[in-house]
Design an enzyme around this catalytic site. Structure first.
Site, mmCIF file in Angstrom:
data_model
loop_
_atom_site.group_PDB
_atom_site.id
_atom_site.type_symbol
_atom_site.label_atom_id
_atom_site.label_comp_id
_atom_site.label_asym_id
_atom_site.label_seq_id
_atom_site.Cartn_x
_atom_site.Cartn_y
_atom_site.Cartn_z
ATOM 1 N N GLY A 46 -5.648 0.883 -2.622
ATOM 2 C CA GLY A 46 -5.062 1.645 -1.520
ATOM 3 C C GLY A 46 -5.625 1.351 -0.152
ATOM 4 O O GLY A 46 -5.299 2.055 0.805
ATOM 5 N N PRO A 77 -7.505 -3.215 -5.331
ATOM 6 C CA PRO A 77 -6.734 -3.452 -4.111
ATOM 7 C C PRO A 77 -5.613 -4.475 -4.325
ATOM 8 O O PRO A 77 -5.805 -5.474 -5.023
ATOM 9 C CB PRO A 77 -7.779 -4.020 -3.147
ATOM 10 C CG PRO A 77 -8.784 -4.679 -4.040
ATOM 11 C CD PRO A 77 -8.803 -3.885 -5.326
ATOM 12 N N TYR A 109 10.545 3.117 3.355
ATOM 13 C CA TYR A 109 9.455 4.008 3.775
ATOM 14 C C TYR A 109 9.417 4.248 5.276
ATOM 15 O O TYR A 109 8.457 4.858 5.760
ATOM 16 C CB TYR A 109 8.085 3.410 3.390
ATOM 17 C CG TYR A 109 8.000 2.808 2.016
ATOM 18 C CD1 TYR A 109 8.086 3.615 0.883
ATOM 19 C CD2 TYR A 109 7.826 1.443 1.849
ATOM 20 C CE1 TYR A 109 8.000 3.055 -0.384
ATOM 21 C CE2 TYR A 109 7.739 0.884 0.580
ATOM 22 C CZ TYR A 109 7.832 1.699 -0.528
ATOM 23 O OH TYR A 109 7.760 1.148 -1.772
ATOM 24 N N CYS A 169 25.025 -5.176 5.227
ATOM 25 C CA CYS A 169 26.002 -4.168 5.638
ATOM 26 C C CYS A 169 25.424 -2.791 5.477
ATOM 27 O O CYS A 169 25.810 -2.044 4.575
ATOM 28 C CB CYS A 169 27.268 -4.323 4.811
ATOM 29 S SG CYS A 169 28.320 -5.539 5.555
ATOM 30 N N GLU A 170 24.473 -2.476 6.318
ATOM 31 C CA GLU A 170 23.805 -1.187 6.217
ATOM 32 C C GLU A 170 23.057 -0.946 7.524
ATOM 33 O O GLU A 170 22.286 -1.809 7.954
ATOM 34 C CB GLU A 170 22.833 -1.249 5.034
ATOM 35 C CG GLU A 170 22.220 0.055 4.730
ATOM 36 C CD GLU A 170 22.177 0.390 3.240
ATOM 37 O OE1 GLU A 170 23.003 -0.125 2.456
ATOM 38 O OE2 GLU A 170 21.312 1.178 2.893
ATOM 39 N N TYR A 182 4.217 -6.249 -1.146
ATOM 40 C CA TYR A 182 5.342 -5.348 -1.392
ATOM 41 C C TYR A 182 6.610 -5.751 -0.643
ATOM 42 O O TYR A 182 7.444 -4.896 -0.330
ATOM 43 C CB TYR A 182 4.958 -3.894 -1.050
ATOM 44 C CG TYR A 182 3.764 -3.406 -1.858
ATOM 45 C CD1 TYR A 182 3.854 -3.236 -3.232
ATOM 46 C CD2 TYR A 182 2.537 -3.150 -1.239
ATOM 47 C CE1 TYR A 182 2.760 -2.814 -3.974
ATOM 48 C CE2 TYR A 182 1.444 -2.728 -1.978
ATOM 49 C CZ TYR A 182 1.560 -2.553 -3.340
ATOM 50 O OH TYR A 182 0.479 -2.135 -4.065
#
Ligand code: LLP
Length: 463
Positions: free
Chosen positions: A272, A315, A361, A388-389, A418
């Site tokens: 983290g 990590p 997020y 398309c968003e 990520y």
């Protein structure tokens, strides 16, 4: 005079004196501008990389991954040694996993943590010593557990009572001795500068602290399971030591209680550790975090009069995040008038399919013109993708030179963690390749998807 000061920029985003500047904390250390002003990564100019591999392109700096892996390992080794214990670092493969990266981090002395059968297969395909793997997950299937036991995974981190019974059946059938830990939910959830501590955290992972002793007693009854200790992970992108200290204190209470029933040799405090995505992020050096966290555990043990256990950490982001840079080609540019100024929408040839973090997020990123240095004044830009968003945002707020034009290359740093693992084929956009750079050389470590890949699973196509 900056042209965009009236624009709707967030407070944390300062107008840079030079919108070509490179904030060191967000980039791999090898990133520089060539004498012509082009961005180079790992000793290779962005334009050369793009000519060879196209855009979008996920670039991964091998030296940066290795350096961070080695620094993390030695930081925890040194901190542990100072307090009379040892530390093991597991690279959390969920951040970015392929066989090459497994080899790099293992070469640097790290172990690897996997959280599904699929991640386990990648680590095994890399030739990883299974004894150096940890296996997580809140819903491991019997088949996944069988495979893990069969290949000799070093530690299985048990998440629930169901898993204990699944494993009990497997080890009794195979006659194996399997090392396990129990994941507990300490009631502490940490994110960036804040942490929340409650009696019971409202989430799916692990076992509540007050239910854990019974599960450990059950594990200890099973002949084929060797109980190694407790595991706890409190969140991701954490900047300080405070959340770890609070959580370690709570877990050590249970750890102490368990010592009455037998040995508890280890304690795993998860991962983290935060990284810089923008100039507003100022994470502490890994050495400072390691010292602070290990000291907190040592103090907690001393206060309870117990021996400090062997420690492990996991990590992911802190090893690979800042080693990744995504290169895009700029396309459509639109200035949109707003009530309090204007915003420039700069479209690139990727988007939420290669980086879902802003959409998922509300994550912030930064960007720089990579093909050259811009000459224009800084202007507030929102870098968007081609999907398309309307939530298809790559970089929500950034100042870029006013003269960026279609065909320019844009570099988005801190995309090593990520991004590829959360990538998709939304709108049938092929996933970009991952190219490793090091000392002026580049090579594909994960090839890009082709149209054939995109059509490959469609059973309606006659072949
Ligand atoms: N250990 C466990 C048990 C974890 O669940 C995680 C992350 C890690 C270690 C590694 O955490 P790190 O050091 O990378 O922060 N997709 C989200 C992050 C999800 C993290 C999940 N677990 C994001 O993009 O921010």
């Amino acid at each position: 005079m900056h042209s965009a000061v009236t624009s709707p920029a967030p407070d944390w985003l300062v107008v840079p004196d030079d919108a070509n500047d490179l904030v060191p904390a967000v980039w791999p250390a090898s990133v520089a501008r060539t004498s012509e002003g082009e961005l180079s990564i790992g000793g290779i100019a962005a334009g050369a990389l793009v000519r060879e591999y196209g855009t979008p392109l996920q670039v991964l700096d091998e030296g940066e991954v290795r350096r961070r892996a080695a620094a993390t390992r030695s930081a925890f080794d040194a901190a542990a040694e100072e307090h009379g214990t040892t530390a093991r670092v597991y690279y959390a493969g969920k951040a970015l996993l392929n066989t090459t990266i497994v080899r790099w981090v293992m070469d640097e002395g790290l172990n690897v943590d996997v959280c599904t059968g699929g991640e386990l297969e990648v680590a095994l395909a890399a030739g990883a010593d299974a004894g150096r793997l940890g296996f997580h997950g809140n819903n491991k299937s019997t088949a996944e557990l069988e495979r893990a036991v069969e290949v000799g995974v070093g530690t299985i981190i048990i998440d629930s009572a169901l898993e204990i019974e699944r494993l009990a059946a497997i080890v009794s059938r195979t006659g194996t001795m399997q090392r396990v830990m129990l994941r507990v939910n300490s009631g502490v959830h940490a994110e960036t500068h804040d942490f929340l501590a409650t009696a019971h955290e409202d989430q799916k992972f692990g076992t509540p602290l007050d239910a854990a002793a019974a599960l450990v007693a059950r594990i200890r009854e099973i002949e084929g399971l060797a109980f190694a200790g407790l595991h706890c992970h409190i969140g991701s992108q954490i900047f300080g030591v405070a959340g770890f200290r609070e959580s370690a204190g709570r877990v050590l209470d249970l750890h102490e209680q368990l010592l009455a029933g037998g040995d508890v040799p280890q304690l795993n405090l998860g991962g983290g550790f935060g990284i810089a995505y923008t100039r507003a992020d100022t994470p502490e050096a890994i050495e400072t975090l390691a010292q602070g966290i290990v000291a907190a555990v040592a103090e907690g043990c001393a206060a309870r009069g117990i021996r400090i256990p062997a420690l492990s950490f996991e990590p992911g982001r802190a090893i690979v995040g800042n080693a990744g840079v995504t290169l895009y080609e700029v396309g459509t540019i639109k200035d949109v008038a707003l009530e309090n100024g204007s915003r420039r929408y700069m479209s690139v040839d990727g988007g939420m399919s290669d980086n879902a973090r802003p959409a998922l997020y509300g994550a912030q990123f930064s960007a720089r013109l990579a093909s050259r240095e811009g000459a224009g004044e800084p202007v507030l830009v929102r870098v968007v993708g081609k999907h398309c968003e309307s939530g298809d945002i790559v970089v929500d707020h950034e100042y870029l030179p006013d003269d960026v034009v279609p065909g320019d290359l844009l570099a988005v740093p801190a995309t090593g963690a990520y991004c590829a693992p959360l990538s998709s084929n939304y709108n049938h956009v092929p996933r970009p390749p991952i190219v490793a750079v090091h000392d002026g050389a580049s090579r594909v470590i994960v090839r890009g998807e082709t149209i054939a890949d995109l059509l490959g699973r469609d059973a309606g196509i006659e072949r």
